[in-house]
Design an enzyme around this catalytic site. Structure first.
Site, PDB file in Angstrom:
ATOM      1  N   LYS A 139       2.782  -7.423  -2.544  1.00  0.00           N
ATOM      2  CA  LYS A 139       3.699  -6.510  -3.234  1.00  0.00           C
ATOM      3  C   LYS A 139       3.749  -6.860  -4.714  1.00  0.00           C
ATOM      4  O   LYS A 139       3.721  -5.982  -5.572  1.00  0.00           O
ATOM      5  CB  LYS A 139       5.094  -6.582  -2.599  1.00  0.00           C
ATOM      6  CG  LYS A 139       5.155  -5.895  -1.248  1.00  0.00           C
ATOM      7  CD  LYS A 139       6.425  -6.187  -0.485  1.00  0.00           C
ATOM      8  CE  LYS A 139       6.367  -5.554   0.909  1.00  0.00           C
ATOM      9  NZ  LYS A 139       7.457  -5.965   1.800  1.00  0.00           N
ATOM     10  N   GLN A 183      12.933  -9.379   2.115  1.00  0.00           N
ATOM     11  CA  GLN A 183      11.876  -9.391   3.129  1.00  0.00           C
ATOM     12  C   GLN A 183      12.446  -9.784   4.502  1.00  0.00           C
ATOM     13  O   GLN A 183      13.190 -10.764   4.624  1.00  0.00           O
ATOM     14  CB  GLN A 183      10.766 -10.368   2.700  1.00  0.00           C
ATOM     15  CG  GLN A 183       9.539 -10.376   3.582  1.00  0.00           C
ATOM     16  CD  GLN A 183       8.753  -9.073   3.554  1.00  0.00           C
ATOM     17  OE1 GLN A 183       8.717  -8.363   2.558  1.00  0.00           O
ATOM     18  NE2 GLN A 183       8.127  -8.744   4.673  1.00  0.00           N
ATOM     19  N   ASP A 192      13.372  -0.084   0.145  1.00  0.00           N
ATOM     20  CA  ASP A 192      12.875  -0.158   1.521  1.00  0.00           C
ATOM     21  C   ASP A 192      13.402   1.015   2.339  1.00  0.00           C
ATOM     22  O   ASP A 192      12.885   1.288   3.431  1.00  0.00           O
ATOM     23  CB  ASP A 192      13.397  -1.445   2.193  1.00  0.00           C
ATOM     24  CG  ASP A 192      12.364  -2.550   2.257  1.00  0.00           C
ATOM     25  OD1 ASP A 192      11.162  -2.239   2.309  1.00  0.00           O
ATOM     26  OD2 ASP A 192      12.777  -3.728   2.268  1.00  0.00           O
TER      27      ASP A 192
HETATM   28  N1  GUN Z   1       9.063  -6.923   7.160  1.00  0.00           N
HETATM   29  C1  GUN Z   1       8.050  -6.203   7.712  1.00  0.00           C
HETATM   30  N2  GUN Z   1       7.908  -5.019   7.071  1.00  0.00           N
HETATM   31  C2  GUN Z   1       8.855  -4.995   6.099  1.00  0.00           C
HETATM   32  C3  GUN Z   1       9.205  -4.040   5.105  1.00  0.00           C
HETATM   33  O1  GUN Z   1       8.626  -2.943   4.992  1.00  0.00           O
HETATM   34  N3  GUN Z   1      10.225  -4.400   4.280  1.00  0.00           N
HETATM   35  C4  GUN Z   1      10.898  -5.577   4.403  1.00  0.00           C
HETATM   36  N4  GUN Z   1      11.904  -5.821   3.559  1.00  0.00           N
HETATM   37  N5  GUN Z   1      10.597  -6.478   5.318  1.00  0.00           N
HETATM   38  C5  GUN Z   1       9.573  -6.194   6.160  1.00  0.00           C
END
Ligand code: GUN
Length: 294
Positions: A52, A96, A119
């Site tokens: 990211k 996350q 998100d």
């Molecule tokens: N863990 C797995 N996929 C995601 C996501 O798209 N966003 C976040 N914050 N955590 C994750």
């Protein structure tokens, strides 16, 4: 069988974002800023966060990653969330998941400012998604819809079967696919751990989405000839030939299923890169809202 090349489409979209960002900066604005918080050192989460951060920079965003130790308390994490909610230099941020056991994920998500929730996990944003109001769509489901759209895959009137009902993939994807919209209009079935015979449903799928987190769960006998198969799984399995000692495999037995599918996403290089660009698109949206850019 043809490949739904998420990596290539993600590259195209990143170029589009990059051009827009360059224009905003030319116009005298600061770059968009995406922040991310990671608690502990789950190797999969670390890989996602690195990706990211790398991709944010690639499109011209600034980005900050907050690495917090595994024993961070819930109230300490809430303080970081509050800080990011108030920081005018941050347009959007993510925490996350998964979080360590001692932290209540729901409480953390509920405390994220919905305007910065890129998100799309906050209940307000989920509610808006369900009502088809303008919002931040969860990254993986919206990346999958975008991939189908860019490959011109016809979805209207098709039977989509989603295996998995998580809050971040299966449930929102089932809603988006059933939406009254040119790139949806599917009849949707969701299968989960209480479905007695998943194969009974998966065999009916024109579009089959596997989002269960079990390596090679979907085998060729579960797939209809000519189906479009979307593999959301990223499972690390031991592989001595790799430097890391692991390799990523999806929820679909690619070698066998690809012989029957009309289109299929590979792992890696399918849904994963689309998830990241969806997050970038949401961040750009948060930024444009904040600065009233149309
Ligand atoms: N863990 C797995 N996929 C995601 C996501 O798209 N966003 C976040 N914050 N955590 C994750």
């Amino acid at each position: 069988m043809k490949i739904l090349d998420g990596k290539a489409i993600a590259e195209q979209i990143k170029e589009e974002i990059k051009l827009q960002v360059a224009q905003y900066i030319d116009d005298g604005n600061r770059p968009p800023h995406l922040a991310a918080v990671i608690v502990g050192n789950n190797p999969a989460s670390e890989t996602y966060i690195k990706n990211k951060e790398k991709n944010s920079k690639l499109v011209g965003f600034t980005s900050t990653v907050y690495h917090l130790p595994a024993d961070t308390s819930e109230s300490e994490l809430l303080n970081v969330v509050q800080f990011l909610n108030e920081d005018s230099e941050v347009d959007g941020f993510i925490v996350q998941l998964p979080l360590p056991q001692h932290i209540n994920e729901e409480r953390i998500i509920n405390n994220i400012n919905p305007e910065k929730d890129v998100d799309g996990f906050h209940p307000i944003n989920i509610g808006k998604m369900v009502l088809d109001l303008d919002t931040f769509l969860p990254a993986t489901p919206s990346g999958i819809i975008e991939l189908l759209k860019r490959y011109n895959i016809q979805t209207a009137g098709k039977h989509a079967v989603v295996i998995g009902r998580s809050n971040i993939v299966g449930t929102p994807l089932s809603i988006l696919l059933s939406r009254k919209n040119e790139h949806a209009n599917c009849t949707v079935t969701i299968c989960h751990s209480y479905t007695p015979d998943i194969k009974e449903f998966s065999l009916q799928a024109d579009i089959l989405i596997a989002a269960i987190g079990r390596p090679a769960f979907v085998t060729a006998d579960m797939v209809k000839e000519g189906a479009v198969v979307i593999d959301v799984g990223i499972n690390a399995i031991p592989d001595e030939t790799k430097k890391s000692g692991f390799r990523s495999v999806g929820d679909v037995d690619f070698d066998e299923v690809s012989k029957k599918a009309s289109w299929i996403t590979p792992v890696p290089g399918g849904v994963g890169p689309m998830t990241i660009v969806s997050l970038l698109m949401n961040t750009l949206k948060a930024y444009k809202r904040r600065f009233n850019i149309t």
